[in-house]
Design a protein around this motif. Structure first.
Motif, PDB file in Angstrom:
ATOM      1  N   LEU A   1       0.975  -1.172  -0.129  1.00 52.29           N
ATOM      2  CA  LEU A   1      -0.040  -0.111  -0.007  1.00 52.29           C
ATOM      3  C   LEU A   1       0.820   1.341   0.115  1.00 52.29           C
TER       4      LEU A   1
ATOM      5  N   PHE B   1       2.315   1.828  -3.503  1.00 50.39           N
ATOM      6  CA  PHE B   1       1.136   2.217  -4.380  1.00 50.39           C
ATOM      7  C   PHE B   1       0.991   3.685  -4.281  1.00 50.39           C
ATOM      8  N   TYR B   2       0.903   4.261  -3.078  1.00 51.53           N
ATOM      9  CA  TYR B   2       0.557   5.658  -2.807  1.00 51.53           C
ATOM     10  C   TYR B   2       2.001   6.440  -3.367  1.00 51.53           C
TER      11      TYR B   2
ATOM     12  N   GLN C   1       1.596   6.589  -7.030  1.00 52.25           N
ATOM     13  CA  GLN C   1       0.502   7.722  -7.542  1.00 52.25           C
ATOM     14  C   GLN C   1       0.944   9.098  -7.402  1.00 52.25           C
TER      15      GLN C   1
ATOM     16  N   LEU D   1      -3.317  -0.295 -10.114  1.00 53.99           N
ATOM     17  CA  LEU D   1      -4.323  -0.682  -9.589  1.00 53.99           C
ATOM     18  C   LEU D   1      -3.867  -0.630  -7.898  1.00 53.99           C
ATOM     19  N   LYS D   2      -4.841  -0.354  -7.139  1.00 58.02           N
ATOM     20  CA  LYS D   2      -4.535  -0.569  -5.815  1.00 58.02           C
ATOM     21  C   LYS D   2      -4.232  -1.971  -5.308  1.00 58.02           C
ATOM     22  N   PRO D   3      -3.323  -2.264  -4.616  1.00 59.55           N
ATOM     23  CA  PRO D   3      -2.826  -3.605  -4.194  1.00 59.55           C
ATOM     24  C   PRO D   3      -4.253  -4.692  -3.943  1.00 59.55           C
TER      25      PRO D   3
ATOM     26  N   ILE E   1       0.469  -5.485  -6.682  1.00 59.84           N
ATOM     27  CA  ILE E   1       0.536  -4.201  -7.440  1.00 59.84           C
ATOM     28  C   ILE E   1       0.845  -4.185  -8.776  1.00 59.84           C
TER      29      ILE E   1
END
Length: 254
Positions: A134, A137-138, A141, A192-194, A203
């Motif tokens: 997570l 992921f951020y 982003q 995509l979000k995990p 991921i």
């Protein structure tokens, strides 16, 4: 010590039995019989020119570009020229039977299952730590790190790592239902979000969604699938009785 060993047909059969390969062999034999019997019933015939082309295709498929290549291949597989022609004949008969039974069913099947043939170009990194996934992921982003960077850092497989986590073109049926739903709802290119599965935290970057087209290759693939499924149904409906003899026949050869 002798530099050769003699192996009899009885030896070969006994080895197949001990290797637990008999069911597979019987299924292949039954499949050949079903193809031959059905083709005869449907009046499917093979012309000499067609058989010659099938033999040429068989040579190309096995990279037998020269006569000596063919002879070496036949020797390796303990085949005669008649056997080679029979293989080509069976291949061609299968193709013609598949076309006869399913060519007119391909289009309807395609449009009924069009969603299943949608594909996606995917990059993927799988982590054990959900919180780390997570966090990464951020960071992706926010543009603080690239997908290629996390691939180089977290993928163990050298080939996948060098390819940046590239998974190729994958169809919907290749994924678990919950992952497929997320992938094919994406607006590429999108990370995509995990997604959590028993394998870990995925991921994924969806680079492209590929809409299916009913081109010639797709027609052949669908027809092949329909034919394979039909053959499996035919085989499963049979009771195959194999007359293999007793093991004492093998012992008497020792």
């Amino acid at each position: 010590m002798s530099n050769f060993i003699s192996v009899s047909p009885v030896d070969i059969l006994y080895h197949i039995k001990l290797s637990c390969q008999i069911p597979n062999v019987l299924e292949v034999i039954a499949t050949r019989k079903i193809i031959a019997d059905t083709a005869a019933k449907e009046g499917i015939e093979i012309e000499t020119e067609e058989l010659q082309q099938a033999a040429d295709n068989l040579r190309l498929a096995n990279n037998l570009l020269k006569a000596e290549d063919t002879w070496s291949w036949l020797k390796k597989h303990y085949l005669s020229l008649d056997n080679f022609e029979e293989i080509a004949h069976t291949n061609l008969l299968s193709t013609k039977l598949a076309n006869h039974l399913f060519a007119d069913k391909v289009e309807a099947f395609f449009y009924a299952h069009q969603l299943d043939y949608t594909a996606a170009v995917i990059y993927e990194v799988i982590l054990d730590d959900e919180d780390l996934a997570l966090e990464i992921f951020y960071a992706l982003q926010e543009g603080e790190i690239s997908f290629q960077q996390i691939a180089r850092q977290y993928i163990q497989n050298p080939e996948l790592r060098r390819a940046g986590g590239y998974q190729g073109i994958r169809q919907r049926s290749d994924f678990r239902a919950e992952i497929a739903a997320a992938i094919f709802a994406a607006n590429p290119p999108q990370i995509l979000k995990p997604l959590i599965t028993p394998k870990g935290a995925h991921i994924m970057m969806v680079e492209e969604i590929i809409k299916p087209q009913l081109n010639e290759q797709m027609r052949l693939n669908i027809m092949g699938d329909l034919f394979t499924n039909w053959l499996q149904e035919q085989v499963s409906s049979l009771e195959i009785v194999a007359q293999l003899g007793e093991d004492k026949n093998y012992s008497s050869q020792q």
